[in-house]
Design a protein around this motif. Structure first.
Motif, short mmCIF file in Angstrom:
data_model
loop_
_atom_site.label_atom_id
_atom_site.label_comp_id
_atom_site.label_asym_id
_atom_site.label_seq_id
_atom_site.Cartn_x
_atom_site.Cartn_y
_atom_site.Cartn_z
N GLY A 1 5.98 -11.79 5.22
CA GLY A 1 5.92 -11.19 3.88
C GLY A 1 7.14 -10.33 3.61
N MET A 2 7.51 -9.52 4.59
CA MET A 2 8.70 -8.67 4.43
C MET A 2 9.95 -9.53 4.21
SD MET A 2 8.29 -5.38 4.59
CE MET A 2 9.92 -4.87 5.10
N ALA A 3 10.06 -10.61 5.00
CA ALA A 3 11.23 -11.48 4.86
C ALA A 3 11.24 -12.13 3.48
CB ALA A 3 11.23 -12.55 5.95
N THR A 4 10.04 -12.51 3.00
CA THR A 4 9.96 -13.11 1.67
C THR A 4 10.42 -12.13 0.60
OG1 THR A 4 8.09 -14.41 2.43
CG2 THR A 4 8.43 -14.31 0.06
N ALA A 18 0.84 -1.19 0.00
CA ALA A 18 0.00 0.00 0.00
C ALA A 18 0.88 1.25 0.00
CB ALA A 18 -0.93 -0.02 1.21
N GLN A 19 1.94 1.19 0.77
CA GLN A 19 2.89 2.31 0.79
C GLN A 19 4.30 1.74 0.74
OE1 GLN A 19 1.25 4.13 4.35
NE2 GLN A 19 1.17 6.06 3.25
N PRO A 20 4.75 1.40 -0.45
CA PRO A 20 6.01 0.64 -0.54
C PRO A 20 7.25 1.50 -0.40
CG PRO A 20 5.11 0.96 -2.72
CD PRO A 20 4.18 1.67 -1.78
N VAL A 23 11.33 0.37 -0.76
CA VAL A 23 12.14 0.86 -1.87
C VAL A 23 13.35 1.60 -1.33
CG1 VAL A 23 12.15 2.38 -3.88
CG2 VAL A 23 10.14 1.00 -3.38
N ARG A 24 13.09 2.41 -0.32
CA ARG A 24 14.15 3.19 0.33
C ARG A 24 15.26 2.26 0.86
NH1 ARG A 24 16.15 8.31 0.51
NH2 ARG A 24 18.00 7.73 1.67
N SER A 25 14.85 1.25 1.63
CA SER A 25 15.85 0.35 2.22
C SER A 25 16.57 -0.46 1.16
CB SER A 25 15.19 -0.60 3.22
OG SER A 25 14.91 0.08 4.40
N TYR A 26 15.81 -0.88 0.15
CA TYR A 26 16.45 -1.58 -0.96
C TYR A 26 17.52 -0.70 -1.60
CZ TYR A 26 14.59 -6.18 -2.07
OH TYR A 26 14.35 -7.52 -2.08
N ILE A 47 6.16 -0.51 9.35
CA ILE A 47 5.31 -0.58 8.16
C ILE A 47 4.27 0.54 8.28
CG2 ILE A 47 3.64 -1.98 6.89
CD1 ILE A 47 5.07 -4.43 7.95
N PRO A 48 4.22 1.44 7.32
CA PRO A 48 3.33 2.59 7.45
C PRO A 48 1.88 2.14 7.63
CG PRO A 48 4.74 2.79 5.51
CD PRO A 48 4.94 1.42 6.05
#
Lengths: 307, 302
Positions: free
Chosen positions: B270-273, B75-77, B81-84, B250-251
């Motif tokens: 999900g985040m880990a995946t 919903a608010q990625p 994206v920032r951390s990536y 997570i926002p």
């Protein structure tokens, strides 16, 4: 005239080489040698306002305090004991897997097995921490689900320190199996095939081949790996412990190691005196063991010694 | 050595008996299944519904599926994206600079006719024997260099790994000295010789060291734990680490978001995946080189 010219050219080459080495020299000096000066903190009563140089000297008080606190022996024991468990079990299972892989090496499926087992090496410890949580958490972890399926009572893993040496050993094996079995497999496949031919002609069985040819031939490799690992037995893998144990006080009695204690001193308790004393203790023990193990490696096989 | 092993093996030991082969497969299949199990459970739990996780826990096949976790994460990625981006920037910069500095140094100490080579080797390898401890490095970087909340703290201290230098040095030593001498006769400088002769001939070793370095930077979390406390500078691994303590990373997309609440557990999985999937594909692409690298480094890898 001529020799002098040659000497000038030699000097230029030497200078060029020094220049090429310079970036690395500076980095190593700054991040490896400068911090060695920090060991004086182990003999000081560090205060943030006075800084490293102006803090008062207190001799061996930090060490005295550390060893009298009762924490010391737990930390040292856990570090050495757990590392020992990891080294022995990872080595044992890697050799076992390598032996089996060696038997089916001509089959395509061997490559698939090898890849599957190697993948965990690429996974970060933080994700390993997620795995262990999904297996072990008391309310809905997979292990308790399985126990429930078999009609057994659930276990509160994160509050039962007695299980943790085993749990961490299993995780170590899972993470290291692929990597180390590749090393041993490489040793096995470079064994001269004529040895096996000869064994077969003499009527040797497959088991004879495994125990009388394959294993003896890779024994030097096993020893060298063991010695290197033993040289680092005073250093715990901080990422591993931090992400799997997560500073959980309930299981700390069996899982708190030197490296987690030092990090906690820096980040949480701010007890720099202890961190410095423990760090120096670890450094000195590590030094002795690494020099010792390297000496053993050198005696066995000069080529693989570090120095 | 690896290629040799691949090509040599099948013909030389083609007579392996049927029973032993099947026993080996019979032992290895369960081990491989156990090895994959945690990864499977992590991924499948990320699409388990809240109710399923709450009443049945982590299962091999969740009783009910739901994409809620991913819907919520994406919903608010921005934060992912920032951390990536931080992780990619740190990994790329660290790998390039690290490999360059290591290779240059390794070349210098590989030259046995260079006077400083023994001293420089000792200078580097002594750091394997003794170090000043985590505390000293921490004080140096935070109090003297003032690199707290600076990406340099994630990159620069990890640039040089003695094992990588060792691997490169052994490889460079296999290049005949006569090649280097002949470059000199042609008037090439040392750097030129390194760049045009030694480096191209050593690509397998350089690639291997590059891969080792990349993996190390990508998976590193300890540096961020010590030096980064602003969320916009979190590398991916550290974001995942913080997430285990603090869900609010997570926002919360409050008003416009009306679906059922995703399970916090499924969210984490999900985040880990999301962090795991790129690693999986990179693994498929580079594992062959890695295996060769382990052979190159012999027993001294890791």
């Amino acid at each position: 005239m001529k020799p002098r010219k040659t000497r000038n050219r030699q000097t230029t080459y030497q200078l060029q080489l020094w220049l090429m080495a310079l970036p690395c020299i500076l980095l190593v000096f700054l991040f490896n040698y400068v911090p060695m000066g920090g060991i004086i903190l182990a003999f000081k009563d560090y205060s943030f306002s006075d800084g490293i140089f102006n803090s008062a000297w207190i001799g061996f008080d930090n060490f005295k305090f550390f060893f009298q606190s009762g924490v010391a022996w737990t930390l040292i024991y856990n570090t050495v004991f757990l590392n020992f468990l990891f080294i022995v079990s990872v080595t044992f299972f890697s050799i076992l897997v390598a032996l089996f892989l060696n038997e089916i090496f001509k089959w395509r499926i061997a490559k698939l097995f090898q890849s599957v087992l190697f993948f965990p090496h690429f996974i970060s410890w933080i994700i390993v921490g997620y795995f262990s949580y999904s297996f072990l958490n008391a309310d809905n972890g997979f292990l308790n689900v399985v126990l429930g399926y078999w009609g057994l009572a659930p276990v509160n893993w994160y509050a039962s320190p007695e299980y943790w040496p085993l749990i961490m050993t299993v995780i170590s094996i899972w993470k290291g199996l692929g990597y180390f079995s590749i090393i041993y497999l490489a040793g096995m496949v470079s064994i001269n095939p004529e040895l096996y031919e000869a064994a077969r002609l003499d009527g040797g069985t497959k088991l004879d081949e495994m125990f009388r040819i394959t294993l003896p031939m890779i024994t030097p490799l096993i020893y060298i790996n063991l010695f290197f690992a033993l040289g680092r037995i005073f250093y715990a893998n901080f990422d591993f412990f931090n992400n799997v144990v997560k500073n959980n006080g309930l299981i700390m009695s069996t899982t708190d190691v030197i490296d987690t204690y030092v990090m906690r001193s820096i980040l949480v308790t701010g007890d720099f005196n202890m961190a410095a004393a423990v760090g120096l203790f670890q450094g000195v023990c590590g030094f002795i063991l690494i020099v010792g193990s390297n000496w053993l490696v050198r005696r066995m096989d000069n080529e693989n010694a570090l120095f | 050595m690896y290629e040799e092993w691949i090509t040599k093996m099948p013909s030389s030991r083609s007579q392996s008996g049927g029973a032993v082969t099947w026993i080996s497969i019979g032992v290895l299949v369960p081990i491989c299944i156990l090895s994959v199990l945690p990864i499977w459970i992590l991924i499948i739990s990320s699409v388990a519904s809240t109710e399923s996780l709450a009443s049945f826990g982590f299962q091999i096949f969740p009783s009910e599926f739901s994409w809620e976790a991913y819907r919520k994460i994406f919903a608010q990625p921005d934060f992912i994206v920032r951390s990536y981006s931080v992780s990619i920037a740190v990994t790329v910069a660290g790998t390039l600079a690290g490999v360059a500095a290591s290779a240059l140094f390794a070349y210098v100490i590989s030259r046995q006719n260079f006077g400083g080579s023994n001293f420089l080797s000792f200078f580097l390898f002594f750091t394997l024997l003794f170090n000043g401890g985590t505390l000293s490095s921490y004080l140096l970087i935070s109090n003297f260099l003032h690199w707290k909340n600076n990406l340099l703290s994630l990159i620069v201290p990890l640039l040089i790994s003695p094992f990588n230098v060792l691997l490169l040095r052994s490889y460079f030593r296999t290049i005949p000295l006569s090649l280097i001498e002949s470059a000199r006769i042609d008037g090439a400088s040392e750097f030129r010789t390194f760049r045009s002769i030694v480096l191209p001939l050593s690509m397998p070793a350089v690639l291997t060291v590059g891969l080792f370095t990349m993996l190390m930077y990508w998976n590193d979390m300890t540096q961020a734990l010590l030096y980064i406390d602003q969320q916009y500078l979190y590398p991916l691994q550290y974001l995942l680490y913080k997430l285990t303590f603090n869900q609010s990373i997570i926002p919360q997309s409050g008003e416009q978001y009306t679906g059922t609440i995703a399970s916090p557990l499924a969210l984490r999985m999900g985040m880990a995946t999301i962090a795991l999937i790129p690693i999986f594909f990179s693994f498929l692409a580079v594992q062959k080189h890695f295996v060769r690298g382990i052979m190159l480094g012999g027993i001294k890898g890791d």
